[in-house]
Each structure stands twice: as C-alpha cells, then as structure tokens.
Design an enzyme around this catalytic site. Structure first.
Site, mmCIF file in Angstrom:
data_model
loop_
_atom_site.group_PDB
_atom_site.id
_atom_site.type_symbol
_atom_site.label_atom_id
_atom_site.label_comp_id
_atom_site.label_asym_id
_atom_site.label_seq_id
_atom_site.Cartn_x
_atom_site.Cartn_y
_atom_site.Cartn_z
ATOM 1 N N HIS A 75 4.804 12.136 -13.663
ATOM 2 C CA HIS A 75 6.173 12.110 -14.541
ATOM 3 C C HIS A 75 6.185 10.843 -15.709
ATOM 4 O O HIS A 75 6.446 11.296 -16.846
ATOM 5 C CB HIS A 75 7.367 12.004 -13.672
ATOM 6 C CG HIS A 75 7.974 13.181 -13.248
ATOM 7 N ND1 HIS A 75 9.197 13.821 -13.479
ATOM 8 C CD2 HIS A 75 7.477 14.048 -12.259
ATOM 9 C CE1 HIS A 75 9.273 14.998 -13.104
ATOM 10 N NE2 HIS A 75 8.091 15.274 -12.160
ATOM 11 N N ASP A 76 5.678 10.084 -15.284
ATOM 12 C CA ASP A 76 5.384 8.706 -16.391
ATOM 13 C C ASP A 76 4.589 9.064 -17.455
ATOM 14 O O ASP A 76 4.770 8.849 -18.629
ATOM 15 C CB ASP A 76 4.877 7.527 -15.646
ATOM 16 C CG ASP A 76 5.097 6.306 -16.404
ATOM 17 O OD1 ASP A 76 5.881 6.208 -17.446
ATOM 18 O OD2 ASP A 76 4.262 5.318 -16.278
ATOM 19 N N ASP A 83 3.305 4.568 -19.486
ATOM 20 C CA ASP A 83 3.999 3.278 -19.916
ATOM 21 C C ASP A 83 5.073 2.796 -19.262
ATOM 22 O O ASP A 83 5.842 1.894 -19.686
ATOM 23 C CB ASP A 83 4.358 3.490 -21.365
ATOM 24 C CG ASP A 83 5.321 4.366 -21.495
ATOM 25 O OD1 ASP A 83 5.916 5.247 -20.528
ATOM 26 O OD2 ASP A 83 5.978 4.519 -22.687
ATOM 27 N N PRO A 171 6.717 20.286 -16.673
ATOM 28 C CA PRO A 171 6.634 21.609 -16.066
ATOM 29 C C PRO A 171 7.542 21.706 -14.866
ATOM 30 O O PRO A 171 7.682 21.000 -14.179
ATOM 31 C CB PRO A 171 5.222 21.487 -15.703
ATOM 32 C CG PRO A 171 4.305 20.608 -16.661
ATOM 33 C CD PRO A 171 5.367 19.364 -16.787
ATOM 34 N N ASP A 254 2.905 22.615 1.331
ATOM 35 C CA ASP A 254 1.564 22.884 2.183
ATOM 36 C C ASP A 254 1.918 23.005 3.602
ATOM 37 O O ASP A 254 1.786 21.686 4.172
ATOM 38 C CB ASP A 254 0.211 21.979 1.676
ATOM 39 C CG ASP A 254 -0.794 22.207 2.783
ATOM 40 O OD1 ASP A 254 -0.849 23.156 3.761
ATOM 41 O OD2 ASP A 254 -1.905 21.620 2.602
ATOM 42 N N THR A 257 -0.826 21.476 6.468
ATOM 43 C CA THR A 257 -1.367 19.990 6.841
ATOM 44 C C THR A 257 -0.520 19.240 5.918
ATOM 45 O O THR A 257 -0.856 18.791 4.993
ATOM 46 C CB THR A 257 -2.755 19.871 6.488
ATOM 47 O OG1 THR A 257 -3.071 20.308 5.403
ATOM 48 C CG2 THR A 257 -3.670 20.341 7.607
#
Length: 344
Positions: A75-76, A83, A171, A254, A257
């Site tokens: 996300h950064d 940054d 997204p 998932d 695992t």
C-alpha cells in the site's frame, strides 16, 4: 464480478481510461537518486539486525503479522512511491491514507512499525527512514513464514505528505483483471510482477465483505464443485452470510497452508478455489491469456515463483517518490512528520 464474460468496455478502452484517470501523483520511475545495499553501513550498521529481531518476535507471536507488514509495504509503494506515507496518521493539516476505502479495514501492523522505529531511534537516532524500515520488514516478514530472501536496496526518505485520493485507487477484491493490470503497468510493474506479487495472498486473510460476491456468485462455475470444493464453499458461507452482517469475519486466502509462504495459492486458482474474484480472474477470466500461463507456471514450479516474487518486490520497492528526496525527512515517529512528532 463474473469471470465468464468481459466487461462491457473494450479492453483497450479500459486501459486508456485508467491511464487518464491516474494522471495525478504518479511516482517517478527514472532519474531518482539511487538506492544502495550499503546505505547504512557506517551510519547505522545494526539496522538489519534490529529489524529482523523485532520481526521475529512479531511473527512468532502471530504469523498473521507477516501478512500485515507485506500488505503495508504494498500500500505504501502504490500511492506515492515507497515513502512511508501510508504510516502517517491524520492531523489538522494532513489527511492520511489509512482511512481510504481500500485501506481502512485491511491494514494492520502499525504498532510493529512503531516498536521497530523506537528501537532504531534508540540505536541510531534520526538515521533510518520509516520507508526503509518498512521495506526491510516486508522482506523479513516474507522470509520468516517460509518465503524467499532478497537484498533490499536502501536510502529512501520519508514523505511529508500523503494522498488519500491516490490511496483510493489501490486494487480491490472486486476489480476486473484489465483494471488491475493497468494499475500495475502505470506504476512501472509488469503483468508478471502483478501475478507474482499477488502470491503474497498465500499468507493473507480476507474479510467476508471482500469475498461475499465471489462465494455467492461464480465460485461454483470456476471450481466445478467437486466434493472438496463443495465442502470449502459450505465453510465459507457459514462464516460469511449473504445478508445480515458478518462483514468483518475473516478467513485465509490460502486455506491449505495459511501460515506458510508457498505456491499453494496458485494451485487453488487452478482448482477454481481462489477466494477473491480479483485473484481467480488471473486464471479463469476469458481475458487471462497471459496471466493464466503464469499462474500455471507458479503452481507447478515453486522456485520460479520465489525467484520472481523476490525480483518483483525489489522492483516495487524501487518505486520512489522524487519529492521525498528533495523535501523529505527521516521521521522520528513514523505516524507524524517531524514538526508534529511527539517525543519518543
């Protein structure tokens, strides 16, 4: 979002529209100050050890913390470049990114970053940026749950700004494949990078709100509803009702695992059992001509997935914010720019 039919807008038109839409705040991909592997060699030689030890404690206490840190890094980098802007809290003069719709209920790990920063400030005050801290921590988080190692280029500065507006373009789980591809391409990342980086979902969790449409939509069509798939779908519906709440109920992306970084995420896509529409479309969409073959490759070759994930994480981590090199800083507290930062 059905995987059996394309969007009404032609594929090329979707790409054009998205490129026009994201014509603001694009991070620079060329000409930025170079990042180096030995950036802190003399100024803070213990930085890697400090981050590793704190991440070991965090992941040992809860393996889910690994996914939180990897997601934070993603996300950064996707907003203004890598940054540290995602770490900023709101103030009277700054609107942060944490409350943007794609982030408000999906991000965690901020206290882990706080602890690491406190340790670094004690050892090397004013030296290590929060952006670098988060990049190193994401690598260590991956490694600690069984994923690959890669060398992390360093030397980022922390932004003094954030962008709520651009954070809304991250997204999402119900987004079409062409739309997501366009967002990656716009940030200088390839389709291969996109499929590889989606593999981080092998250790992630998803909220009911983000997979409800999938399990009450085309799950049966993509999975073929063999007995195992039928049992899995029944379990998902038991924790995510079609109406009446449960939005914050979570389940692993998932389920085979959930605490191990491996390639079973891609194997589930081959079976039509991907939890999120956006993930399953990489294999099942009629537009998934290129991504389908990559999914097949990673499902069959775990080492190929590991190698590409490492390369793609470095490539994503190299998306820098040129403004931060000019007007950026090394924050004392990752939640606030230095003029606002309380004493640690």
């Amino acid at each position: 979002m059905a995987t059996s039919s394309p969007r009404s807008m032609p594929l090329f038109s979707q790409f054009v529209a998205l490129f026009l839409l994201f014509g603001f705040g694009r991070p620079s991909l060329a000409g930025d100050p170079p990042l180096t592997l030995d950036y802190y060699k003399s100024s803070c030689p213990s930085v890697l050890e400090i981050v590793r030890k704190e991440m070991e404690c965090a992941v040992l206490s809860n393996p889910r913390n690994a996914a939180f840190i990897i997601r934070l890094h993603f996300h950064d980098c996707f907003v203004q470049g890598c940054d540290g802007s995602v770490l900023l809290d709101d103030t009277v003069t700054l609107q942060g990114e944490k409350k943007a719709p794609p982030s408000i209920n999906s991000l965690g790990g901020f206290r882990i970053v706080d602890r690491i920063k406190n340790m670094l400030e004690s050892e090397c005050p004013g030296i290590v940026s929060c952006a670098d801290l988060l990049t190193i921590a994401a690598r260590d988080a991956t490694l600690l749950v069984g994923g690959p190692y890669w060398d992390v280029p360093l030397g980022r500065k922390d932004s003094r700004t954030a962008s709520y507006e651009i954070a809304t373009t991250i997204p999402t789980a119900d987004e079409s494949l062409p739309s997501i591809i366009a967002k990656f391409l716009y940030r200088g990342l390839s389709v291969t990078d996109m499929v590889a980086l989606a593999g981080a979902h092998t250790v992630g969790m998803a909220r009911c709100e983000n997979f409800r449409a999938r399990i009450y939509g085309d799950f049966e069509a993509t999975s073929g509803m063999n007995p195992a798939s039928e049992a899995y779908l029944g379990h998902l519906k038991s924790i995510c009702p079609p109406i009446g709440g449960g939005n914050n109920n979570v389940t692993p992306m998932d389920f085979v695992t959930p605490d191990l970084f491996d390639n079973s995420f891609y194997q589930l896509l081959l079976q039509g059992e991907g939890l999120l529409n956006s993930d399953q479309e990489m294999y099942s969409s009629i537009l998934a001509v290129q991504t389908r073959e990559i999914v097949k490759k990673y499902a069959a070759e775990p080492l190929a997935f590991f190698q590409q994930f490492s390369e793609s994480m470095v490539r994503m981590g190299n998306i820098t914010n040129p403004e931060s090199f000019v007007n950026g800083e090394v924050r004392r507290n990752c939640r606030f720019i230095n003029t606002w930062a309380p004493e640690i």
